[in-house]
Write a protein that holds these residues in place. Structure first.
Motif, PDB file in Angstrom:
ATOM      1  N   VAL A 134      11.432  12.324  23.630  1.00 38.04           N
ATOM      2  CA  VAL A 134      10.974  11.775  22.354  1.00 38.04           C
ATOM      3  C   VAL A 134      10.170  12.820  21.591  1.00 38.04           C
ATOM      4  O   VAL A 134      10.329  12.996  20.381  1.00 38.04           O
ATOM      5  CB  VAL A 134      10.116  10.509  22.575  1.00 38.04           C
ATOM      6  CG1 VAL A 134       9.546  10.002  21.260  1.00 38.04           C
ATOM      7  CG2 VAL A 134      10.935   9.417  23.245  1.00 38.04           C
ATOM      8  N   VAL A 135       9.311  13.537  22.304  1.00 38.40           N
ATOM      9  CA  VAL A 135       8.357  14.441  21.655  1.00 38.40           C
ATOM     10  C   VAL A 135       9.053  15.661  21.047  1.00 38.40           C
ATOM     11  O   VAL A 135       8.738  16.074  19.929  1.00 38.40           O
ATOM     12  CB  VAL A 135       7.277  14.877  22.663  1.00 38.40           C
ATOM     13  CG1 VAL A 135       6.350  15.917  22.035  1.00 38.40           C
ATOM     14  CG2 VAL A 135       6.469  13.673  23.119  1.00 38.40           C
ATOM     15  N   MET A 136      10.018  16.241  21.748  1.00 35.60           N
ATOM     16  CA  MET A 136      10.619  17.481  21.260  1.00 35.60           C
ATOM     17  C   MET A 136      11.382  17.315  19.934  1.00 35.60           C
ATOM     18  O   MET A 136      11.258  18.158  19.046  1.00 35.60           O
ATOM     19  CB  MET A 136      11.510  18.097  22.334  1.00 35.60           C
ATOM     20  CG  MET A 136      10.751  18.832  23.421  1.00 35.60           C
ATOM     21  SD  MET A 136       9.776  20.250  22.788  1.00 35.60           S
ATOM     22  CE  MET A 136       8.103  19.578  22.854  1.00 35.60           C
ATOM     23  N   PRO A 137      12.196  16.258  19.747  1.00 34.32           N
ATOM     24  CA  PRO A 137      12.788  16.083  18.406  1.00 34.32           C
ATOM     25  C   PRO A 137      11.741  15.889  17.317  1.00 34.32           C
ATOM     26  O   PRO A 137      11.891  16.417  16.204  1.00 34.32           O
ATOM     27  CB  PRO A 137      13.662  14.832  18.576  1.00 34.32           C
ATOM     28  CG  PRO A 137      13.994  14.791  20.030  1.00 34.32           C
ATOM     29  CD  PRO A 137      12.768  15.299  20.718  1.00 34.32           C
TER      30      PRO A 137
ATOM     31  N   HIS B 115       9.833  22.245  11.418  1.00 31.28           N
ATOM     32  CA  HIS B 115      10.609  22.020  10.181  1.00 31.28           C
ATOM     33  C   HIS B 115      11.998  22.639  10.298  1.00 31.28           C
ATOM     34  O   HIS B 115      12.482  23.328   9.391  1.00 31.28           O
ATOM     35  CB  HIS B 115       9.874  22.593   8.967  1.00 31.28           C
ATOM     36  CG  HIS B 115       8.469  22.087   8.826  1.00 31.28           C
ATOM     37  ND1 HIS B 115       8.188  20.786   8.475  1.00 31.28           N
ATOM     38  CD2 HIS B 115       7.264  22.707   9.029  1.00 31.28           C
ATOM     39  CE1 HIS B 115       6.858  20.620   8.435  1.00 31.28           C
ATOM     40  NE2 HIS B 115       6.287  21.766   8.766  1.00 31.28           N
ATOM     41  N   SER B 116      12.622  22.397  11.434  1.00 24.99           N
ATOM     42  CA  SER B 116      13.905  23.009  11.724  1.00 24.99           C
ATOM     43  C   SER B 116      14.994  21.943  11.814  1.00 24.99           C
ATOM     44  O   SER B 116      14.761  20.760  11.540  1.00 24.99           O
ATOM     45  CB  SER B 116      13.810  23.804  13.032  1.00 24.99           C
ATOM     46  OG  SER B 116      14.978  24.562  13.243  1.00 24.99           O
ATOM     47  N   ASP B 117      16.209  22.365  12.226  1.00 25.24           N
ATOM     48  CA  ASP B 117      17.354  21.466  12.244  1.00 25.24           C
ATOM     49  C   ASP B 117      17.841  21.246  13.670  1.00 25.24           C
ATOM     50  O   ASP B 117      17.162  21.577  14.645  1.00 25.24           O
ATOM     51  CB  ASP B 117      18.477  22.024  11.369  1.00 25.24           C
ATOM     52  CG  ASP B 117      18.877  23.445  11.777  1.00 25.24           C
ATOM     53  OD1 ASP B 117      18.482  23.874  12.884  1.00 25.24           O
ATOM     54  OD2 ASP B 117      19.578  24.106  10.994  1.00 25.24           O
ATOM     55  N   GLY B 118      19.063  20.703  13.777  1.00 24.27           N
ATOM     56  CA  GLY B 118      19.590  20.360  15.082  1.00 24.27           C
ATOM     57  C   GLY B 118      19.815  21.543  16.001  1.00 24.27           C
ATOM     58  O   GLY B 118      19.844  21.373  17.226  1.00 24.27           O
ATOM     59  N   SER B 119      19.980  22.732  15.447  1.00 21.35           N
ATOM     60  CA  SER B 119      20.176  23.896  16.317  1.00 21.35           C
ATOM     61  C   SER B 119      18.955  24.156  17.180  1.00 21.35           C
ATOM     62  O   SER B 119      19.078  24.610  18.328  1.00 21.35           O
ATOM     63  CB  SER B 119      20.497  25.129  15.470  1.00 21.35           C
ATOM     64  OG  SER B 119      19.414  25.450  14.608  1.00 21.35           O
ATOM     65  N   THR B 120      17.776  23.858  16.661  1.00 23.03           N
ATOM     66  CA  THR B 120      16.562  24.042  17.461  1.00 23.03           C
ATOM     67  C   THR B 120      16.479  22.995  18.562  1.00 23.03           C
ATOM     68  O   THR B 120      16.094  23.304  19.697  1.00 23.03           O
ATOM     69  CB  THR B 120      15.324  23.963  16.563  1.00 23.03           C
ATOM     70  OG1 THR B 120      15.381  25.014  15.589  1.00 23.03           O
ATOM     71  CG2 THR B 120      14.052  24.105  17.374  1.00 23.03           C
TER      72      THR B 120
ATOM     73  N   GLY C 218      15.693  12.939  12.356  1.00 26.97           N
ATOM     74  CA  GLY C 218      15.887  13.833  11.228  1.00 26.97           C
ATOM     75  C   GLY C 218      16.437  13.202   9.974  1.00 26.97           C
ATOM     76  O   GLY C 218      16.277  13.750   8.875  1.00 26.97           O
ATOM     77  N   TYR C 219      17.098  12.037  10.101  1.00 25.82           N
ATOM     78  CA  TYR C 219      17.810  11.500   8.941  1.00 25.82           C
ATOM     79  C   TYR C 219      17.531  10.024   8.663  1.00 25.82           C
ATOM     80  O   TYR C 219      17.317   9.648   7.512  1.00 25.82           O
ATOM     81  CB  TYR C 219      19.329  11.678   9.128  1.00 25.82           C
ATOM     82  CG  TYR C 219      19.758  13.109   9.265  1.00 25.82           C
ATOM     83  CD1 TYR C 219      19.993  13.912   8.145  1.00 25.82           C
ATOM     84  CD2 TYR C 219      19.928  13.689  10.516  1.00 25.82           C
ATOM     85  CE1 TYR C 219      20.393  15.232   8.273  1.00 25.82           C
ATOM     86  CE2 TYR C 219      20.325  15.012  10.653  1.00 25.82           C
ATOM     87  CZ  TYR C 219      20.554  15.774   9.527  1.00 25.82           C
ATOM     88  OH  TYR C 219      20.946  17.088   9.654  1.00 25.82           O
TER      89      TYR C 219
END
Length: 476
Positions: free
Chosen positions: A297-300, A308-313, A75-76
């Protein structure tokens, strides 16, 4: 891919004294039960309770760091190569448990367990603390993150099997099964909690926050171990006694063909040569692991590029996977049918669950699919560990499960690297379909193998200390 896990992933370096059923220590300190009721083991046995708390802290910290760091890379910090970066990180995080298995077994067999447990937790805490200081002073380079992951995984690879081996020292013989149950349940629950917190902490406080939290957990675990006095009486662990006990069991369970004396220790190759059915089943699960473990690996990647979501997902997906695995572990033994029929059916359902997010591309589908996938993994683990317990001769079980864990765990680094690299060139939805298509032929192969499945003896209790290796690997 278990919650786990499994298996732990964790029994690759099981020391020989567990297999030997080493004599338990003198009665540990216990707390009387109020009102005549027997308190849970972690409350009435203070020594085991302290070590159990240390286990919760280390395993939750390790999982939180792993999942949080993967989300940070995806994500970052990963940039255009985020798939490869996260795949390399996961591969590095799982290599020590496989590569160091022989060394870990020797260390646990020769050194006092309290020293090994406390030293590995303290070393992990110092590594995490040093990495946190670096992160607060400057941006965290990915090479430093990889190095920290390698060192922390090495410490955990030493801590987990040593804790399993220490159980007979800390509890009375009648409590060994209860202690083992606490330990295995804790692995799943700590992994679930760590996987849930990791992405949330990264979103809220960045990598520095998650590494600082891990450092505190590891150091607190080391303090708990340091404050716990392990038994030192005549029945307590001593390396020479453990070796003698192990030799005695080998002499009892593995006699020479003429009955005139103990035979040489049996290698895994010899064991599997006499059990072709078990060998074929292990090959099926090794092939399945190449595709199922890629979910980490695939899910993140799916969360970032498709949802297009964040860490909560990511946390929700981890929680669904872990909760499903726990439910499957409790319900798997109640399903009718032979292990291979149930296993083939679960692998087929697992393929559908892994592929469904690729077809629908929604968060609800992804969460539901992870819950179903976790349930399938839990069922498979319960049914096939029980099957192997009955098919593998008593004297061979400890070595069989230890090497099986390392063998199946070795597929995870390969899967992480391959799917991480593919993630930079293919969409996550395509990767979901690749996973599904890879598992389906394995399900068919397992079903075909079951046509020659031997009749198994009546259920018998698992041998004391046998590691709960899971056929579908977790890497947690």
């Amino acid at each position: 891919m278990t919650a786990h896990g499994t298996a732990h992933g964790t029994a690759a370096g099981t020391a020989p004294e567990i297999a030997a059923g080493a004599a338990p220590a003198t009665a540990p300190a216990t707390a009387p039960a109020a009102g005549g009721r027997r308190l849970p083991l972690v409350l009435r046995n203070r020594r085991f309770g302290a070590v159990w708390a240390a286990q919760v802290l280390t395993q939750a910290a390790g999982r939180m760091f792993q999942v949080g760091a993967v989300w940070w890379l995806v994500g970052y910090a990963g940039g255009a190569d985020r798939g490869l970066a996260s795949g390399v990180f996961l591969a590095v995080s799982t290599l020590p448990a496989v590569a160091l298995a022989p060394l870990v077994a020797r260390v646990i067999a020769r050194c006092p367990h309290r020293t090994v447990l406390g030293g590995s937790a303290a070393a992990a805490g110092l590594v995490a603390l040093g990495t946190a200081v670096w992160t607060y002073s400057t941006a965290l380079p990915m090479t430093v993150a990889y190095g920290a992951a390698l060192l922390l995984a090495g410490c955990q690879a030493l801590f987990d099997p040593c804790l399993t081996t220490s159980v007979p020292e800390l509890v009375e013989d009648a409590d060994i099964e209860a202690a083992t149950g606490f330990e295995l349940a804790t692995q799943s629950l700590a992994g679930l909690a760590g996987g849930l917190l990791g992405p949330l902490v990264v979103d809220a406080a960045g990598p520095a926050g998650i590494i600082t939290g891990c450092a505190g957990a590891y150091l607190l675990a080391a303090a708990l171990i340091g404050a716990t006095r392990f038994p030192t009486g005549p029945h307590a662990h001593a390396p020479d006694q453990a070796k003698d006990a192990h030799a005695a069991v080998q002499a009892t369970d593995a006699r020479a063909p003429d009955g005139g004396g103990p035979a040489a220790p049996r290698t895994l190759r010899r064991i599997l040569a006499e059990l072709p059915f078990v060998r074929r089943v292990l090959l099926c699960f090794a092939a399945a692991n190449l595709f199922t473990t890629a979910v980490f690996v695939v899910m993140p990647l799916f969360t970032r590029a498709v949802l297009h979501s964040d860490g909560s997902t990511v946390a929700a997906l981890e929680a669904a996977l872990g909760a499903g695995t726990l439910v499957g572990s409790f319900t798997g033994g109640r399903l009718p049918g032979s292990p291979t029929a149930v296993g083939a059916g679960c692998l087929g359902l697992l393929a559908v669950a892994l592929g469904l997010p690729g077809l629908l591309g929604s968060q609800a589908a992804a969460v539901g699919s992870m819950a179903v996938a976790g349930w399938c993994v839990g069922v498979i683990g319960v049914r096939f560990v029980a099957l192997f317990q009955r098919l593998v001769p008593t004297g061979d079980r400890a070595g069989f499960f230890a090497v099986m864990q390392a063998l199946l765990g070795a597929t995870f680094p390969v899967s992480s690297l391959v799917f991480g690299l593919l993630g930079d060139h293919l969409s996550p939805r395509t990767l979901c379909l690749v996973q599904a298509l890879g598992v389906l032929p394995v399900a068919a192969a397992l079903w075909w193998t079951g046509r020659r499945e031997p009749a198994t003896p009546d259920p018998a209790p698992a041998p004391q200390g046998a590691p709960a290796a899971q056929p579908i690997e977790d890497a947690r």
